[in-house]
Scaffold this motif. Structure first.
Motif, PDB file in Angstrom:
ATOM      1  N   GLU A  95      -4.321  -7.672   0.959  1.00 24.41           N
ATOM      2  CA  GLU A  95      -4.442  -9.058   1.419  1.00 24.41           C
ATOM      3  C   GLU A  95      -5.134  -9.917   0.369  1.00 24.41           C
ATOM      4  O   GLU A  95      -4.741 -11.068   0.146  1.00 24.41           O
ATOM      5  CB  GLU A  95      -5.209  -9.093   2.741  1.00 24.41           C
ATOM      6  CG  GLU A  95      -4.427  -8.477   3.887  1.00 24.41           C
ATOM      7  CD  GLU A  95      -5.255  -8.263   5.147  1.00 24.41           C
ATOM      8  OE1 GLU A  95      -4.642  -7.936   6.182  1.00 24.41           O
ATOM      9  OE2 GLU A  95      -6.494  -8.394   5.103  1.00 24.41           O
ATOM     10  N   THR A 131       0.845  -1.201   0.000  1.00 21.24           N
ATOM     11  CA  THR A 131       0.000   0.000   0.000  1.00 21.24           C
ATOM     12  C   THR A 131       0.878   1.250   0.000  1.00 21.24           C
ATOM     13  O   THR A 131       0.358   2.358  -0.053  1.00 21.24           O
ATOM     14  CB  THR A 131      -0.921   0.036   1.238  1.00 21.24           C
ATOM     15  OG1 THR A 131      -0.130  -0.068   2.414  1.00 21.24           O
ATOM     16  CG2 THR A 131      -1.959  -1.077   1.181  1.00 21.24           C
ATOM     17  N   ASP A 132       2.210   1.051   0.068  1.00 19.92           N
ATOM     18  CA  ASP A 132       3.155   2.167   0.083  1.00 19.92           C
ATOM     19  C   ASP A 132       4.227   1.937  -0.982  1.00 19.92           C
ATOM     20  O   ASP A 132       5.179   1.184  -0.766  1.00 19.92           O
ATOM     21  CB  ASP A 132       3.792   2.280   1.466  1.00 19.92           C
ATOM     22  CG  ASP A 132       4.730   3.471   1.583  1.00 19.92           C
ATOM     23  OD1 ASP A 132       4.964   4.173   0.574  1.00 19.92           O
ATOM     24  OD2 ASP A 132       5.228   3.693   2.697  1.00 19.92           O
ATOM     25  N   ASP A 149       2.837  -4.175   7.949  1.00 14.74           N
ATOM     26  CA  ASP A 149       1.413  -3.906   7.734  1.00 14.74           C
ATOM     27  C   ASP A 149       1.124  -3.395   6.327  1.00 14.74           C
ATOM     28  O   ASP A 149      -0.012  -3.403   5.886  1.00 14.74           O
ATOM     29  CB  ASP A 149       0.912  -2.875   8.744  1.00 14.74           C
ATOM     30  CG  ASP A 149       0.753  -3.462  10.128  1.00 14.74           C
ATOM     31  OD1 ASP A 149       0.684  -4.704  10.251  1.00 14.74           O
ATOM     32  OD2 ASP A 149       0.699  -2.675  11.090  1.00 14.74           O
ATOM     33  N   SER A 150       2.160  -2.972   5.613  1.00 12.60           N
ATOM     34  CA  SER A 150       1.948  -2.414   4.278  1.00 12.60           C
ATOM     35  C   SER A 150       2.702  -3.142   3.177  1.00 12.60           C
ATOM     36  O   SER A 150       2.775  -2.654   2.056  1.00 12.60           O
ATOM     37  CB  SER A 150       2.352  -0.936   4.269  1.00 12.60           C
ATOM     38  OG  SER A 150       3.729  -0.804   4.562  1.00 12.60           O
ATOM     39  N   LYS A 196       0.601  -2.267  -6.403  1.00  7.21           N
ATOM     40  CA  LYS A 196       0.271  -1.232  -5.422  1.00  7.21           C
ATOM     41  C   LYS A 196      -1.239  -1.225  -5.192  1.00  7.21           C
ATOM     42  O   LYS A 196      -2.017  -1.130  -6.141  1.00  7.21           O
ATOM     43  CB  LYS A 196       0.737   0.136  -5.901  1.00  7.21           C
ATOM     44  CG  LYS A 196       0.566   1.188  -4.838  1.00  7.21           C
ATOM     45  CD  LYS A 196       1.413   2.411  -5.099  1.00  7.21           C
ATOM     46  CE  LYS A 196       1.283   3.334  -3.920  1.00  7.21           C
ATOM     47  NZ  LYS A 196       0.354   4.387  -4.101  1.00  7.21           N
ATOM     48  N   CYS A 197      -1.636  -1.325  -3.944  1.00  6.39           N
ATOM     49  CA  CYS A 197      -3.048  -1.387  -3.569  1.00  6.39           C
ATOM     50  C   CYS A 197      -3.425  -0.140  -2.763  1.00  6.39           C
ATOM     51  O   CYS A 197      -2.568   0.480  -2.133  1.00  6.39           O
ATOM     52  CB  CYS A 197      -3.305  -2.638  -2.736  1.00  6.39           C
ATOM     53  SG  CYS A 197      -2.920  -4.161  -3.610  1.00  6.39           S
ATOM     54  N   ASP A 198      -4.716   0.165  -2.753  1.00  2.90           N
ATOM     55  CA  ASP A 198      -5.195   1.350  -2.049  1.00  2.90           C
ATOM     56  C   ASP A 198      -5.462   1.080  -0.566  1.00  2.90           C
ATOM     57  O   ASP A 198      -5.355   1.986   0.250  1.00  2.90           O
ATOM     58  CB  ASP A 198      -6.472   1.871  -2.708  1.00  2.90           C
ATOM     59  CG  ASP A 198      -6.196   2.421  -4.097  1.00  2.90           C
ATOM     60  OD1 ASP A 198      -5.097   2.975  -4.322  1.00  2.90           O
ATOM     61  OD2 ASP A 198      -7.074   2.291  -4.956  1.00  2.90           O
ATOM     62  N   THR A 199      -5.842  -0.160  -0.232  1.00  4.56           N
ATOM     63  CA  THR A 199      -6.176  -0.479   1.154  1.00  4.56           C
ATOM     64  C   THR A 199      -5.490  -1.770   1.596  1.00  4.56           C
ATOM     65  O   THR A 199      -5.053  -2.573   0.755  1.00  4.56           O
ATOM     66  CB  THR A 199      -7.684  -0.675   1.335  1.00  4.56           C
ATOM     67  OG1 THR A 199      -8.091  -1.830   0.579  1.00  4.56           O
ATOM     68  CG2 THR A 199      -8.466   0.547   0.883  1.00  4.56           C
ATOM     69  N   LYS A 200      -5.421  -1.982   2.901  1.00  3.29           N
ATOM     70  CA  LYS A 200      -4.843  -3.213   3.439  1.00  3.29           C
ATOM     71  C   LYS A 200      -5.670  -4.422   3.013  1.00  3.29           C
ATOM     72  O   LYS A 200      -5.118  -5.479   2.702  1.00  3.29           O
ATOM     73  CB  LYS A 200      -4.773  -3.132   4.966  1.00  3.29           C
ATOM     74  CG  LYS A 200      -4.119  -4.324   5.589  1.00  3.29           C
ATOM     75  CD  LYS A 200      -3.977  -4.170   7.091  1.00  3.29           C
ATOM     76  CE  LYS A 200      -3.316  -5.422   7.659  1.00  3.29           C
ATOM     77  NZ  LYS A 200      -3.180  -5.367   9.090  1.00  3.29           N
ATOM     78  N   GLU A 201      -7.000  -4.278   2.977  1.00  2.00           N
ATOM     79  CA  GLU A 201      -7.868  -5.381   2.580  1.00  2.00           C
ATOM     80  C   GLU A 201      -7.620  -5.769   1.119  1.00  2.00           C
ATOM     81  O   GLU A 201      -7.570  -6.960   0.782  1.00  2.00           O
ATOM     82  CB  GLU A 201      -9.340  -4.997   2.783  1.00  2.00           C
ATOM     83  CG  GLU A 201      -9.749  -4.859   4.240  1.00  2.00           C
ATOM     84  CD  GLU A 201      -9.262  -3.553   4.885  1.00  2.00           C
ATOM     85  OE1 GLU A 201      -8.974  -2.572   4.158  1.00  2.00           O
ATOM     86  OE2 GLU A 201      -9.145  -3.534   6.129  1.00  2.00           O
ATOM     87  N   GLU A 202      -7.470  -4.772   0.256  1.00  2.00           N
ATOM     88  CA  GLU A 202      -7.170  -5.060  -1.150  1.00  2.00           C
ATOM     89  C   GLU A 202      -5.803  -5.746  -1.261  1.00  2.00           C
ATOM     90  O   GLU A 202      -5.643  -6.702  -2.020  1.00  2.00           O
ATOM     91  CB  GLU A 202      -7.175  -3.770  -1.969  1.00  2.00           C
ATOM     92  CG  GLU A 202      -6.869  -4.006  -3.440  1.00  2.00           C
ATOM     93  CD  GLU A 202      -6.744  -2.709  -4.245  1.00  2.00           C
ATOM     94  OE1 GLU A 202      -6.711  -1.614  -3.643  1.00  2.00           O
ATOM     95  OE2 GLU A 202      -6.661  -2.795  -5.471  1.00  2.00           O
TER      96      GLU A 202
END
Length: 61
Positions: A34, A13-14, A53-54, A26-32
């Motif tokens: 995962e 996410t970062d 976490d990211s 690269k994802c926008d959220t932690k759920e995406e």
């Protein structure tokens, strides 16, 4: 020479945390993140590891 272990992908996410030759998702959220990691793990026949976490990586063992 046969490569037996390698990083197949990085999911984050970062975008500032990863760079280099491996594919980066690269994802926008932690759920995406995962969800993408779980799907890539199955598609690439690798193992997903959470480094923070990211950041997840998919590794071929």
């Amino acid at each position: 020479m046969q490569i037996e272990k390698m990083i197949l992908a990085a999911i984050t996410t970062d975008g500032n945390k990863v760079m280099g030759g491996t594919p980066i998702f690269k994802c926008d959220t932690k759920e995406e993140m995962e969800s993408v990691a779980a799907n890539l793990e199955a598609i690439l026949d690798g193992i997903s590891h959470a480094l923070s976490d990211s950041l997840y990586i998919i590794v071929k063992h």
